[in-house]
Enzyme design. Structure first.
Site, PDB file in Angstrom:
ATOM      1  N   GLU A  44      31.425  19.831  35.413  1.00  0.00           N
ATOM      2  CA  GLU A  44      30.693  21.024  35.813  1.00  0.00           C
ATOM      3  C   GLU A  44      31.181  22.218  35.001  1.00  0.00           C
ATOM      4  O   GLU A  44      32.306  22.242  34.505  1.00  0.00           O
ATOM      5  CB  GLU A  44      30.900  21.288  37.310  1.00  0.00           C
ATOM      6  CG  GLU A  44      30.127  20.344  38.217  1.00  0.00           C
ATOM      7  CD  GLU A  44      28.674  20.751  38.379  1.00  0.00           C
ATOM      8  OE1 GLU A  44      27.965  20.862  37.353  1.00  0.00           O
ATOM      9  OE2 GLU A  44      28.239  20.956  39.523  1.00  0.00           O
ATOM     10  N   SER A  78      47.312  46.015  50.457  1.00  0.00           N
ATOM     11  CA  SER A  78      46.472  45.799  49.278  1.00  0.00           C
ATOM     12  C   SER A  78      46.974  46.615  48.092  1.00  0.00           C
ATOM     13  O   SER A  78      47.496  47.724  48.256  1.00  0.00           O
ATOM     14  CB  SER A  78      45.025  46.195  49.585  1.00  0.00           C
ATOM     15  OG  SER A  78      44.493  45.406  50.618  1.00  0.00           O
ATOM     16  N   HIS A 127      48.970  41.154  54.045  1.00  0.00           N
ATOM     17  CA  HIS A 127      49.146  42.221  55.025  1.00  0.00           C
ATOM     18  C   HIS A 127      50.593  42.690  55.142  1.00  0.00           C
ATOM     19  O   HIS A 127      50.854  43.676  55.830  1.00  0.00           O
ATOM     20  CB  HIS A 127      48.632  41.760  56.390  1.00  0.00           C
ATOM     21  CG  HIS A 127      47.143  41.844  56.519  1.00  0.00           C
ATOM     22  ND1 HIS A 127      46.311  41.041  55.785  1.00  0.00           N
ATOM     23  CD2 HIS A 127      46.333  42.650  57.256  1.00  0.00           C
ATOM     24  CE1 HIS A 127      45.050  41.327  56.089  1.00  0.00           C
ATOM     25  NE2 HIS A 127      45.034  42.300  56.970  1.00  0.00           N
ATOM     26  N   LYS A 130      31.492  48.637  52.719  1.00  0.00           N
ATOM     27  CA  LYS A 130      31.477  48.374  51.273  1.00  0.00           C
ATOM     28  C   LYS A 130      31.396  46.872  50.997  1.00  0.00           C
ATOM     29  O   LYS A 130      30.632  46.425  50.127  1.00  0.00           O
ATOM     30  CB  LYS A 130      32.743  48.962  50.642  1.00  0.00           C
ATOM     31  CG  LYS A 130      32.693  49.046  49.129  1.00  0.00           C
ATOM     32  CD  LYS A 130      33.848  49.872  48.612  1.00  0.00           C
ATOM     33  CE  LYS A 130      33.714  50.126  47.125  1.00  0.00           C
ATOM     34  NZ  LYS A 130      34.780  51.003  46.609  1.00  0.00           N
ATOM     35  N   ASP A 131      32.176  46.087  51.736  1.00  0.00           N
ATOM     36  CA  ASP A 131      32.118  44.632  51.577  1.00  0.00           C
ATOM     37  C   ASP A 131      30.766  44.092  52.030  1.00  0.00           C
ATOM     38  O   ASP A 131      30.258  43.113  51.467  1.00  0.00           O
ATOM     39  CB  ASP A 131      33.237  43.962  52.374  1.00  0.00           C
ATOM     40  CG  ASP A 131      34.611  44.183  51.751  1.00  0.00           C
ATOM     41  OD1 ASP A 131      34.665  44.429  50.533  1.00  0.00           O
ATOM     42  OD2 ASP A 131      35.615  44.115  52.471  1.00  0.00           O
TER      43      ASP A 131
END
Length: 431
Positions: free
Chosen positions: A291, A223, A219, A247-248
């Site tokens: 894994e 972004s 922040h 959107k998220d």
């Protein structure tokens, strides 16, 4: 990130005004993920993975706490308590399947998030600290996932713990004492299981703390975006809410559908069959593999088969495996190109799509394959290219390539080169 056009939080009633004065959490949320946080208007779905990673962390913590209530970190009963959770605890099967498959989906999201950062050079100034904290989070996740893989105390859990902790034995002088200290003995047993369970429970909360720092650091500069162009005016941004929350939210819905398919229809697909057999120190599995999300780094470890002068092959493999991640810390200083986005870097783009991505896919395949030819040779070639890409190719390409023309602003990239659109609706006719 502070912009003069950002909306300010104004409490609407007496209680919210009291909260804002005494404990300004509503203001914090509003400025972090609300209308008070302007973000670039051109973010694509590759920017969904940060939110998805945060959701995965919360999912793992919640399901992990529930599982810990019924688990016993004792080598004599650990496997039995895992079966007890699956068969006798109400909804225990769901908690375990969500936790196990949630870990795999977590790493899918994280790998996509990282490779998006590689392509769009999200590590470049002024976002170096965001990237560094992101690498720290990845290392914490790797440690947490390894510790969690040991807890079911199946065959692969036991032998995986023995092999991975045995890597520390390759370190000269101090390696063996470190290995014994980690295990609490000379082989995985009660002491190791207790330590691994305690750390597996603790590290997710440490990770959550680093995630908060990661978001805080994000922040400050704001972004990044697909063009790599910094924000120049209010027309370059939209409020985070409602545009990117919607959107998220869509991305989260797709993610939950895929996770639900895995949990309800293919819950054991990503697990190793040997790990459904109780640990037996006297019976070594035919093929010991971790894994799937560890496979690239396991392939790098096994790529070193011969001693190099006075350095044993095992030590070289261990150093290379850790260096494969540690090298990410210095990426901001290896890539000196003034252009961020791979869309405007033709030479970089070729090496990324036809060099780095195939090399990583080969490492994924070889990491889960038997240590025979041609997998050993392929893993050696992919390992060589992996390090060449970051240490040699990337610095050279950043100096010699000629970037393509870039848009003046984010708005121009979205709406075209119309001056009024680029400079804002209030642009004067004389401009």
């Amino acid at each position: 990130m502070s912009f003069p056009w950002a909306k300010q939080y104004t409490p609407t009633n007496g209680f919210m005004r009291f909260m804002d004065e005494k404990l300004p959490l509503p203001r914090l949320v509003y400025n972090a993920v609300g209308a008070g946080y302007p973000v670039p208007r051109n973010l694509n779905y590759m920017w969904n993975f940060g939110v998805l990673a945060g959701f995965c962390l919360v999912l793992q913590i919640v399901t992990g706490v529930v599982l810990a209530m019924h688990y016993a970190a004792n080598a004599q009963v650990a496997f039995a308590t895992t079966e007890h959770i699956m068969r006798d605890v109400n909804w225990g099967w769901l908690m375990r399947y969500m936790h196990a498959n949630g870990a795999s989906f977590f790493f899918i999201v994280i790998y996509l998030h990282i490779f998006r950062g590689f392509f769009y050079s999200s590590y470049k100034a002024p976002r170096e600290m965001i990237w560094i904290l992101g690498v720290v989070i990845f290392l914490l996740l790797m440690a947490t996932a390894f510790l969690g893989y040991v807890l079911p105390w199946g065959q692969m859990s036991f032998w995986g713990a023995k092999v991975i902790t045995g890597l520390f034995g390759a370190i000269p002088l101090v390696g063996e004492p470190i290995q014994v200290w980690l295990l609490g003995g000379f082989a995985p047993d009660n002491a190791a299981l207790n330590r691994f369970f305690s750390l597996h429970f603790l590290l997710p909360f440490v990770t959550a703390g680093v995630v908060i720092l990661h978001i805080w650091a994000l922040h400050i500069p704001g972004s990044s975006n697909p063009t790599g162009v910094e924000i120049k005016s209010e027309s370059d941004t939209v409020p985070f809410h409602p545009y990117y929350t919607a959107k998220d939210g869509f991305g989260l819905g797709v993610f939950l559908i895929l996770l639900s398919i895995m949990v309800f229809f293919l819950p054991n697909y990503l697990g190793h069959p040997d790990n459904y057999i109780e640990a037996n120190p006297l019976s070594t599995p035919a093929l010991i593999v971790p894994e799937w999300y560890f496979w690239p780094f396991y392939a790098i470890l096994r790529a070193f088969t011969m001693d190099f002068f006075f350095i044993p092959a095992k030590l070289m493999g261990v150093l290379a495996m850790f260096s494969a991640i540690l090298i990410w810390f210095i990426l901001p200083w290896l890539d000196r190109s003034p252009v961020r986005s791979g869309h405007y870097r033709p030479l970089f783009r070729k090496f990324f799509w036809f060099g780095l991505i195939p090399a990583m896919l080969v490492l994924f395949i070889c990491g889960g394959a038997p240590p025979y030819e041609p997998y050993v040779m392929l893993s050696q070639a992919a390992t060589a290219y992996y390090f060449l890409h970051f240490l040699v190719i990337l610095p050279i390409v950043s100096k010699i390539e000629t970037p393509q023309p870039m848009p003046y602003s984010i708005t121009e990239a979205v709406l075209g080169s119309d001056k009024k659109a680029v400079l804002g609706e209030n642009a004067s006719p004389a401009v």
